[in-house]
Write a protein that holds these residues in place. Sequence first.
Motif, short mmCIF file in Angstrom:
data_model
loop_
_atom_site.label_atom_id
_atom_site.label_comp_id
_atom_site.label_asym_id
_atom_site.label_seq_id
_atom_site.Cartn_x
_atom_site.Cartn_y
_atom_site.Cartn_z
N UNK A 436 31.79 -10.76 -1.68
CA UNK A 436 31.77 -12.16 -2.23
C UNK A 436 30.57 -12.94 -2.08
N UNK A 437 29.41 -12.39 -1.58
CA UNK A 437 28.13 -13.10 -1.24
C UNK A 437 27.03 -12.49 -2.09
N UNK A 460 14.72 -7.85 -4.06
CA UNK A 460 15.82 -7.20 -4.70
C UNK A 460 17.08 -7.67 -4.38
N UNK A 461 18.00 -8.09 -5.07
CA UNK A 461 19.22 -8.85 -4.81
C UNK A 461 20.39 -8.35 -5.62
N UNK A 462 21.57 -8.75 -5.09
CA UNK A 462 22.82 -8.46 -6.01
C UNK A 462 23.41 -9.89 -5.85
N UNK A 463 24.06 -10.38 -7.05
CA UNK A 463 25.10 -11.54 -7.00
C UNK A 463 26.01 -11.40 -8.26
N UNK A 490 15.40 -14.19 -1.14
CA UNK A 490 16.74 -14.34 -1.47
C UNK A 490 17.69 -14.34 -0.11
N UNK A 491 18.69 -15.04 -0.33
CA UNK A 491 19.62 -15.23 0.99
C UNK A 491 20.03 -13.68 1.38
N UNK A 499 22.28 -3.78 6.76
CA UNK A 499 23.35 -3.93 5.92
C UNK A 499 23.27 -4.62 4.62
N UNK A 500 22.30 -5.47 4.38
CA UNK A 500 22.03 -6.15 3.12
C UNK A 500 21.40 -5.06 2.22
N UNK A 501 20.66 -4.32 2.66
CA UNK A 501 20.37 -3.23 1.77
C UNK A 501 21.36 -2.29 1.36
N UNK A 502 22.31 -1.77 2.31
CA UNK A 502 23.26 -1.12 1.84
C UNK A 502 24.47 -2.04 0.97
#
Length: 530
Positions: A436-437, A460-463, A490-491, A499-502
């Motif tokens: 959710x983030x 690189x990011x996911x939203x 990015x945030x 943990x953000x990568x995973x």
Amino acid sequence: MTTINNGRQRKKLRISAKTVLLSTVAFCVTLLITVNVLLQNKQTRSVHPPPVSPSKQQQVAVDAKHKPVPIAAADNSESAFHFIVSSDCTSYQRWETLTQLHSAQNVKQCGRFTWIVSGCLEEGSAHMGKGKGGANSDILTPTLLLAEVERHFPHFTVSHSNETARTHHDCNELHPHVHFTPDYSDMRTFGGPFADGKNKRVFVNKQGKQLYGSYGNKYKFNNKPNGLHNWILSFLEHDSRRDETIILNDPDFLFLTKFDFPDGVKVVPGKPAAAKYGLGSQFLDFDLGQICQRSPLEGHQNCPFQNLTSSEVHNFYNVGAPYAIHIQDVLPLSSRWKNLVPPTYDQYPLLYAEMFAYVMAAADLNLKHNLVRGLFTGCMTGNPKVDGAAKIALQKSASTYAKLIETNPTGQEATAGGASSCFLPPLTPPPFFHYCARYSFETPYQRGEETTVENTVTYHFFAKRRVEHDVLDCAHGNGTFEPFLATTPQKKEGGDPDWNVLAVCVVARAINFAKEIGCKGSANENEMVA
């Protein structure tokens, strides 16, 4: 004959043999009848157990007509889990839910699966839903939604159509059950001071700031308690199982490993469990008396939630998804929950209104929760704490995926394997991931360290709201989903770089796994046509 006994006369009693015989026969017949009646009563009790007092909730379940029904003892074995996800009828939550179901099948999760879908358009009016859903998605008709369900899970079932097939709970192949309900998101229909739709709801926080929220009269999260209540009425009428534990989740959850309770956690009637959240007791500052007045509890002058303390909330009610509720408790809990959302939302027109209403409903029914840590990661909770070999595996897992994305983002190694493949042993993730983030990382990956000036950094990011809603379509794009790219930092959710990568790895691979499985049939059909 008369004899004299101390001056008094006494008549001798004569009893004939015939009289003795008749008396003996009568006694034997009476004895046989008595024994027979006792045996019949015993057999009747064995087939039809005696009625149980409704106050003993741990011994009865309530059917759709509110009559007590004997139930089996609670069973926390894998086959007794019944996973329920509640969503709207949009193309946005369609891809989320299908991806969740595929992630469950990928880890061979046992149990049954039900998808509650609220607010579909009437058949033939699909054009009216274009771009009208969340994140500019389309509102669908039941036929459009089921066409995608069938492509991914050919053995699905639907309420009021093929009820008997819902008994399937194989660990290797999901047979999801779909249950459609009306749309309950229009808050004007529930009465109260805002029923005319003209005045705006406003919440004033402790700092005196006025918060209006972004939902207005269309609070889609009201579908969760009402959809659950609609489903349980149908379930109790058509399904005979009374030993299940309901696991209620949201569409943006993914399975990372098989779900099971930690040691010492057991869900029985009257004793639910849930993930521990950090929303706290802020709802105690609401006008609880007014909420109770709008939705009084039968048989009570006041509502028990009015007397809650911050300590009680912290120990028993600071909860959120996944909720684990015994099937016996679902009907009374969903009934009370759905009645409390409208008056709560009128005071607090923000995201968590339905979650606070859930807490109030549970408190009214004295359903104290076992708060369980470590059921999920991703958002609304901290990242798992690891050390030793697991910490080394965490760092290696993150750097491995980041390197794959940097060198070959569309390659098989970077995209395939499903969500669980992101974690190298001995790192064991929690059962669920909640996306959710927004999650991000940079390449070249430096694990949060400053990069040198001469290096070209790619972000690189996911939203989830950036994902195209036809992402699972077989003709979509180049066949694989890749993390989004940005030219600026990015945030990072939770701040931990690994943990953000995973997190990015988990969602990207889960989407690609769902698409791969869902398109296998289409690929075979195309080959046959060629």
